[in-house]
Scaffold this motif. Structure first.
Motif, short mmCIF file in Angstrom:
data_model
loop_
_atom_site.label_atom_id
_atom_site.label_comp_id
_atom_site.label_asym_id
_atom_site.label_seq_id
_atom_site.Cartn_x
_atom_site.Cartn_y
_atom_site.Cartn_z
N LYS A 27 4.50 18.67 -14.59
CA LYS A 27 4.86 17.43 -15.28
C LYS A 27 3.61 16.64 -15.60
CE LYS A 27 8.02 13.48 -14.97
NZ LYS A 27 9.10 12.86 -14.17
N THR A 28 3.54 16.12 -16.84
CA THR A 28 2.40 15.30 -17.26
C THR A 28 2.91 14.07 -18.02
OG1 THR A 28 2.07 16.21 -19.50
CG2 THR A 28 1.16 17.47 -17.65
N ALA A 29 1.99 13.15 -18.28
CA ALA A 29 2.33 11.95 -19.03
C ALA A 29 2.25 12.16 -20.53
CB ALA A 29 1.39 10.80 -18.62
N GLY A 30 1.97 13.38 -20.96
CA GLY A 30 1.84 13.64 -22.39
C GLY A 30 0.51 13.11 -22.92
N ALA B 271 0.90 5.81 -14.51
CA ALA B 271 1.14 5.05 -13.28
C ALA B 271 2.39 5.56 -12.57
CB ALA B 271 1.27 3.57 -13.60
N LEU B 272 3.43 5.90 -13.32
CA LEU B 272 4.65 6.39 -12.70
C LEU B 272 4.44 7.76 -12.06
CD1 LEU B 272 7.48 5.33 -15.18
CD2 LEU B 272 6.72 4.20 -13.08
N ALA C 171 5.07 8.97 -8.15
CA ALA C 171 5.72 10.19 -7.67
C ALA C 171 4.86 10.89 -6.62
CB ALA C 171 5.99 11.13 -8.85
N VAL C 172 3.55 10.88 -6.83
CA VAL C 172 2.64 11.47 -5.84
C VAL C 172 2.72 10.71 -4.53
CG1 VAL C 172 0.23 11.96 -5.29
CG2 VAL C 172 1.08 12.38 -7.61
N GLU C 173 2.75 9.38 -4.62
CA GLU C 173 2.83 8.55 -3.42
C GLU C 173 4.13 8.80 -2.66
OE1 GLU C 173 1.36 5.73 -0.67
OE2 GLU C 173 0.42 6.96 -2.22
N ILE C 174 5.23 8.97 -3.38
CA ILE C 174 6.50 9.29 -2.71
C ILE C 174 6.37 10.59 -1.93
CG2 ILE C 174 8.89 10.01 -3.11
CD1 ILE C 174 9.00 7.97 -5.38
N SER C 175 5.80 11.60 -2.57
CA SER C 175 5.64 12.89 -1.90
C SER C 175 4.76 12.79 -0.66
CB SER C 175 5.05 13.92 -2.87
OG SER C 175 5.96 14.21 -3.91
N ARG C 176 3.79 11.90 -0.71
CA ARG C 176 2.86 11.77 0.42
C ARG C 176 3.42 10.93 1.56
NH1 ARG C 176 -2.62 10.97 -3.32
NH2 ARG C 176 -2.97 13.21 -3.68
N THR C 177 4.40 10.08 1.25
CA THR C 177 4.93 9.19 2.28
C THR C 177 6.27 9.63 2.84
OG1 THR C 177 5.92 7.77 0.57
CG2 THR C 177 3.71 7.16 1.36
N VAL C 178 6.94 10.55 2.16
CA VAL C 178 8.26 11.00 2.62
C VAL C 178 8.30 12.53 2.61
CG1 VAL C 178 10.75 10.90 2.26
CG2 VAL C 178 9.33 8.94 1.64
N GLN D 263 10.45 2.07 -6.50
CA GLN D 263 9.44 1.08 -6.16
C GLN D 263 9.43 0.82 -4.66
OE1 GLN D 263 8.62 -2.28 -8.62
NE2 GLN D 263 9.74 -1.44 -10.37
N ARG D 264 8.27 0.43 -4.17
CA ARG D 264 8.11 0.18 -2.74
C ARG D 264 8.50 -1.27 -2.46
NH1 ARG D 264 4.21 3.26 0.25
NH2 ARG D 264 5.10 3.65 2.30
N GLY D 265 9.61 -1.45 -1.78
CA GLY D 265 10.06 -2.78 -1.40
C GLY D 265 10.91 -3.45 -2.47
N ALA D 266 11.59 -4.53 -2.06
CA ALA D 266 12.43 -5.29 -2.99
C ALA D 266 11.57 -5.92 -4.08
CB ALA D 266 13.19 -6.37 -2.23
N PHE D 267 12.19 -6.11 -5.27
CA PHE D 267 11.45 -6.70 -6.39
C PHE D 267 12.44 -7.35 -7.35
CE2 PHE D 267 12.68 -2.43 -7.51
CZ PHE D 267 13.04 -2.49 -8.85
N PRO D 268 11.97 -8.29 -8.17
CA PRO D 268 12.88 -8.93 -9.12
C PRO D 268 13.07 -8.08 -10.38
CG PRO D 268 10.70 -9.91 -9.28
CD PRO D 268 10.64 -8.93 -8.15
N ASN D 269 14.25 -8.14 -10.93
CA ASN D 269 14.53 -7.46 -12.20
C ASN D 269 13.76 -8.17 -13.30
OD1 ASN D 269 15.56 -6.63 -14.66
ND2 ASN D 269 17.70 -6.68 -14.03
#
Length: 287
Positions: free
Chosen positions: A52-55, A76-77, A81-88, A190-196
């Motif tokens: 997968k790439t950003a094009g 950035a997205l 995804a990389v951070e998710i894989s590294r933390t979970v 996203q990491r943690g709660a955030f506003p829409n």
């Protein structure tokens, strides 16, 4: 021959690297999606891989839809995804094997997930042969096993602080023969709660919580609970949306009903609480 599992930086563009790694089985670009990302399934001597790439950081081809996000945002997205894989670390999450830096950004190299993508374009949802209809009509035990995995994975994600965004049936790869679920495309979590900050957020309206349509509303674990509840209700009822048809019985159906209540305060306060209630209800109906 390029070994995608060991290369970490390359002057070559992703298309060159993928074609130099093996036989391309599929390419996903503006013809199948509007994200701006470009991805491939490639058969290599080691394994079948999903890349997968950003094009490209360029204007879309003539006639192609304008991407929802610019190139920098897509990059950035991918890093999310990389951070998710590294933390979970969870068997349901797509296995990230390598990240290679290229002139157009990171290439994320995953094992190819088994099974078929449950989500299909809206015009194919009435097709009884579609993966969408086949999963909705699968034996209750198959669907319940997938739901168990879906909740367990999100328990782990939530424990690491991740809040679901753009979670829908297009994130579910299901192998009906083995009941194995693989979650893909979690880049917008996203990491943690955030506003829409968008008003109407990314996602499928079939599964989105009311706060995902309200600018400034809080998006948090209760939002994740709602979307999980809606996914399970949708497929657990065989698409009827009537919990009298729910494949897991009345106790589990009542848990799903609470998860998907419109008012945030009426839902489970956390994914863990939801998963615990689901597990208790499931245990009460197992022989």
């Amino acid at each position: 021959m390029i070994d995608l599992l060991t290369v970490h930086r390359s002057p070559h563009r992703p298309e060159e690297m993928v074609r130099g790694a093996g036989r391309v089985l599929a390419r996903y670009d503006h013809r199948t999606q509007d994200s701006g990302n470009v991805s491939w399934i490639v058969r290599t001597p080691e394994a079948d891989l999903f890349v997968k790439t950003a094009g490209e950081d360029a204007s879309p081809p003539d006639g192609a839809p304008t991407p929802l996000l610019d190139h920098a945002a897509r990059v950035a997205l991918l890093r999310t995804a990389v951070e998710i894989s590294r933390t979970v670390d969870h068997p349901v999450l797509a296995r990230l094997r390598n990240v290679a830096e290229t002139p157009t950004g990171p290439m994320l190299i995953y094992d190819r997930a088994p099974g078929r993508l449950v989500g299909v374009p809206s015009e194919h949802r009435q097709d009884p042969g579609s993966s969408y209809r086949r999963f909705a009509a699968a034996e209750p035990g198959i669907r319940l096993a997938v739901f168990d995995q879906l909740l367990d994975a999100h328990r782990a994600l939530a424990a690491a602080g991740w809040v679901a965004c753009d979670l829908y049936d297009g994130c579910l790869m299901v192998d009906l023969a083995t009941t194995r679920l693989t979650l893909i495309d979690l880049d917008t979590y996203q990491r943690g709660a955030f506003p829409n900050g968008m008003g109407t957020m990314f996602g499928s309206s079939r599964f989105m919580a009311p706060e995902e349509f309200e600018f400034g509303a809080t998006i948090d674990a209760r939002t994740t609970v709602f979307t999980l509840g809606r996914l399970i209700c949708h497929f657990g009822t065989g698409l009827t949306e009537d919990l009298a048809d729910f494949c897991g019985g009345g106790a589990a159906g009542r848990v799903i009903a609470r998860a998907a209540r419109p008012a945030r305060e009426d839902r489970f306060a956390s994914v863990g609480e939801f998963a615990d209630a689901w597990s208790t209800a499931r245990s009460s109906t197992r022989p």
